[in-house]
Design an enzyme around this catalytic site. Structure first.
Site, PDB file in Angstrom:
ATOM      1  N   ASP A 373      22.707  34.103  -4.691  1.00 12.92           N
ATOM      2  CA  ASP A 373      23.500  35.308  -4.452  1.00 12.92           C
ATOM      3  C   ASP A 373      24.203  35.388  -3.105  1.00 12.92           C
ATOM      4  O   ASP A 373      25.164  36.151  -2.963  1.00 12.92           O
ATOM      5  CB  ASP A 373      22.624  36.547  -4.656  1.00 12.92           C
ATOM      6  CG  ASP A 373      22.322  36.794  -6.128  1.00 12.92           C
ATOM      7  OD1 ASP A 373      23.120  36.341  -6.970  1.00 12.92           O
ATOM      8  OD2 ASP A 373      21.305  37.425  -6.441  1.00 12.92           O
ATOM      9  N   TYR A 461      23.308  42.966 -11.239  1.00 11.33           N
ATOM     10  CA  TYR A 461      21.989  43.300 -10.699  1.00 11.33           C
ATOM     11  C   TYR A 461      22.088  44.097  -9.410  1.00 11.33           C
ATOM     12  O   TYR A 461      22.988  43.893  -8.604  1.00 11.33           O
ATOM     13  CB  TYR A 461      21.157  42.034 -10.449  1.00 11.33           C
ATOM     14  CG  TYR A 461      20.051  41.879 -11.469  1.00 11.33           C
ATOM     15  CD1 TYR A 461      18.967  42.748 -11.471  1.00 11.33           C
ATOM     16  CD2 TYR A 461      20.095  40.896 -12.448  1.00 11.33           C
ATOM     17  CE1 TYR A 461      17.957  42.635 -12.413  1.00 11.33           C
ATOM     18  CE2 TYR A 461      19.094  40.773 -13.395  1.00 11.33           C
ATOM     19  CZ  TYR A 461      18.025  41.650 -13.368  1.00 11.33           C
ATOM     20  OH  TYR A 461      17.032  41.537 -14.304  1.00 11.33           O
TER      21      TYR A 461
END
Length: 751
Positions: A373, A461
């Site tokens: 990420d 997310y």
């Protein structure tokens, strides 16, 4: 000096400037850890744009064949210089920025990082070298907004033959001018080997919670070139079968050779007031179903009748005996520095390094997905926090400024929050029974903590990041995972890799892993690492020699080198992980802090397996290394898109197997959990049970519990006249927001 972009003349050789100034408050000194101000970001950007040799353009120009600034953030000075400044009164290190420039307007495009300074008036730029033996490849750069725009336009053209196919099967279109249009989610890594930029795109209907609305079509696009004309669709996957081109799929569909799935009709709701209300989509947050709690009664919430008990001075937080500085690093996320308790440093740095989610699936996008990420801007997607939901209404909300894929500082309002809250459980308590229906005394210390919080929303997310401070010298680090699951189109074969959540929806199995850097300085920088565990001994009972006795004994292990203190998954990790000073407390024990890890993580990729090279830290729930400036970060912006040859490989930190006795030590902590999606993950994954982290706890660091200094203690003494004496050190405050008066009986008797 020779640089990859071929213009060595741009480097201005300037002597380090003396930017030291008078220091009068903690805020002044802590500015050394502060993120860049909007003015500093603008100064760096203006300075870079003024360098004609760089040939910089706006990052928004719709071309990749350009030179543009991608990121500007504070460049942390060397620790030894910072400590000399903080502890010895030396001059402040020069304040610098880290700038990343994409050089696409040349024959051999490259990515180069620079140090720009001194701030606030920069006048030099110097190239920052990658770790020895590594480079920053052009294909490893994060995707920019301009590249996404170009990708969408290219896709629009390339899949024109599928317009009727989309209308028939989804009721939506890429070419539609109304609100029934299609979008896509791209996955990474982008290809199967270094140098590639080939992305699988999941085509979805653009509705509320579009992550849960795949159409069954996935598209592989090669977008490696800086010339968009060279981009092409390489393959398509639809409902279990591969096709070589949009034309092939369209032709086979037209003659009935495609097993088409017609998706259920989606009724789009008009958001304007007065519009007819439609049944909510399954992916919607709108309430439905029975709710048995009275809606006329508000839930409990935190109040502060007398205001906050913490202080905020710039980027310094003061709370009880705690003080620390914070920073929200645009590339990787929340960091705290110079963590002191009672004026004594406990940790130099505790910081988020990386978050990954590694998936399995039946569709090509599902099986390809290994999200790293930081490569998606983990620290810059810190969107606004909602009072009363994300943080209590009483919180102090703090703005952030990021320069990430932009042309100037971007304000992220209320990106962080700081608040004190009751824990709902006492920090300590005891009821001292007299075993005659009464008590000798009752004592308890109210449980309060200070929380520093931010979030990262990386597309589907949401990560909630907390640093939590207790009054007894304990600090806790937590990550809650929530948001939408990463989902693909349901096929029966997909059940080996996930759970069917709706008619055409598969929630893919995945593992979340988060990596932290914990630079503990326990009573100084000279620390050692040791562990304690128990071992059972079988001895002759000394007061009854004819019998044996089994009891636990303490077994200590001292670790002298890095290899010994690198614990792999699958290996038993001792429960007591101690970082110890040579100093001893009053009782003769080494002053220590204990690292206590709360995690359900397991190893998810075989060591050395292709993309695993980008996340070699995920081999270890804990690794302890000697501090090195060249080992500041365990990941990078580039590991996602070139995991096969990443510029940062954590495993290399361990190769020299350095001594870790009486050295400046860093603990690298991996926490995480396996997530097998289930129907209750619709519409969103909930936070309960999806939380991992660790604590650092004093272990013989003090002579007694330091929370004894707290005045939140209450002691109740029984009196002969029946009226118990309540002893407290903070007056009972009375106004309309405060709970009823305190009372305590303490007796127990038959009825």
């Amino acid at each position: 000096m020779s640089l990859a972009f071929g213009w060595a003349a741009v480097i201005l050789l300037l002597q380090t400037a003396d930017t030291a100034s008078a220091v009068t408050t903690p805020h002044d000194k802590a500015r050394i850890f502060a993120d860049l101000s909007p003015q500093e970001i603008k100064a760096v950007h203006s300075f870079l744009m003024s360098r004609k040799e760089l040939g910089l353009e706006s990052s928004k120009n719709l071309t990749l064949a350009k030179n543009s600034v991608f990121l500007i953030e504070m460049l942390l000075p060397k620790k030894k210089n910072v400590l000399k400044f903080l502890d010895e009164g030396r001059k402040s290190p020069v304040r610098e920025a880290r700038a990343i420039i994409f050089f696409g307007a040349q024959d051999h495009p490259n990515v180069t990082e620079f140090a720009v300074g001194p701030l606030p008036r920069p006048c030099y730029v110097q190239a920052l070298s990658p770790r020895p033996g590594h480079h920053l490849s052009w294909s490893s750069r994060p995707i920019s907004t301009a590249e996404y725009d170009l990708l969408y336009h290219m896709l629009n053209r390339a899949i024109t033959p599928l317009h009727q196919f989309f209308l028939d099967t989804t009721g939506f279109s890429f070419l539609g001018c109304d609100d029934r249009f299609l979008t896509f989610t791209d996955v990474a890594p982008r290809g199967v080997e270094s140098g590639q930029r080939r992305s699988w795109l999941i085509v979805q209907r653009y509705v509320e919670g579009y992550f849960l609305h795949p159409t069954g079509l996935e598209i592989l696009v090669d977008h490696s070139s800086t010339d968009v004309q060279d981009w092409r669709v390489e393959q398509l996957w639809y409902n279990g079968k591969f096709y070589n081109s949009p034309e092939e799929l369209a032709q086979k569909y037209a003659v009935g050779e495609v097993e088409a799935v017609v998706l259920e009709e989606v009724v789009l709701e008009d958001p304007l007031p007065g519009a007819t209300e439609q049944p909510p989509l399954f992916s919607s947050y709108k309430p439905r179903g029975e709710f048995h709690t009275p809606v006329t009664v508000a839930g409990p919430h935190v109040v502060q009748p007398s205001g906050p008990r913490y202080k905020l001075e710039g980027n310094v937080v003061l709370y009880g005996d705690w003080s620390f500085s914070y920073r929200l690093r645009s590339s990787s996320g929340l960091q705290i520095f110079n963590v002191l308790f009672g004026g004594e440093r406990v940790a130099y740095e505790v910081s988020v390094q990386e978050a990954v989610a590694l998936y399995g699936g039946h569709t090509p996008a599902g099986m390809q997905t290994k999200y790293i990420d930081v490569g998606w801007g983990l620290g810059s997607v810190t969107h606004e926090l909602a009072p009363g939901i994300d943080c209590p209404e009483t919180a102090t909300f703090l703005d952030a400024f990021h320069y990430y894929d932009s042309d100037g500082p971007v304000l992220y309002p209320r990106a962080l929050c700081l608040f004190e809250m009751p824990t709902g459980v006492p920090l300590r308590r005891h009821f001292d029974s007299n075993f005659k229906g009464g008590f000798n005394f009752y004592a308890g210390l109210k449980g309060y903590v200070l929380v520093l919080r931010t979030t990262s929303t990386v597309y589907n997310y949401d990560y909630i990041w907390d640093f939590i401070f207790y009054p007894n010298g304990v600090m806790e680090t937590k990550m809650h995972a929530t948001g939408y699951v990463h989902a693909t189109f349901y096929t029966p074969e997909g059940l080996r890799h996930g759970t069917r959540l709706q008619t055409h929806l598969l929630g893919n199995i995945h593992t979340h892993l988060v990596h932290y850097r914990v630079d503990l300085d326990v009573a100084g920088t000279k620390n050692s690492f040791r562990t304690l565990k128990t071992k059972l001994e079988n001895i002759t009972n000394p007061w009854s020699p004819s019998h044996s006795l089994v009891q636990p004994t303490l077994e200590q292990t001292q670790y002298s080198h890095e290899h010994q203190a690198a614990f792999r998954f699958g290996q038993t990790l001792p429960k007591y992980l101690l970082f110890s000073s040579p100093q001893k407390n009053r009782w003769g024990h080494r002053r220590s802090y204990r690292l206590q890890i709360h995690s359900m993580a397991e190893q998810v990729l075989p060591p050395g397996w292709q993309e695993e090279r980008a996340v070699t830290w995920a081999r270890y729930p804990l690794a302890v290394t000697k501090y090195r400036e060249s080992e500041r970060y365990s990941s990078s912006l580039y590991n996602q898109n070139d995991p096969w040859d990443p510029p940062v490989v954590f495993e290399e930190f361990l190769r020299n197997n350095e001594n870790i006795e009486n050295e400046d030590l860093v603990a690298w902590v991996t926490v995480g959990f396996l997530h097998i999606p289930h129907s209750e993950d619709v519409p969103n994954t909930a936070t309960p049970g999806n939380c991992v982290g660790f604590l650092i706890r004093p272990f013989n660091f003090f002579e007694e519990d330091p929370s004894l200094a707290s005045r939140d203690t209450v002691i109740v003494w029984p009196q002969d006249n029946g009226l118990n004496h309540v002893q407290r050190w903070i007056p009972e405050n009375r106004d309309c927001l405060v709970s009823p008066p305190f009372s305590y009986n303490g007796t127990y008797k038959p009825v």
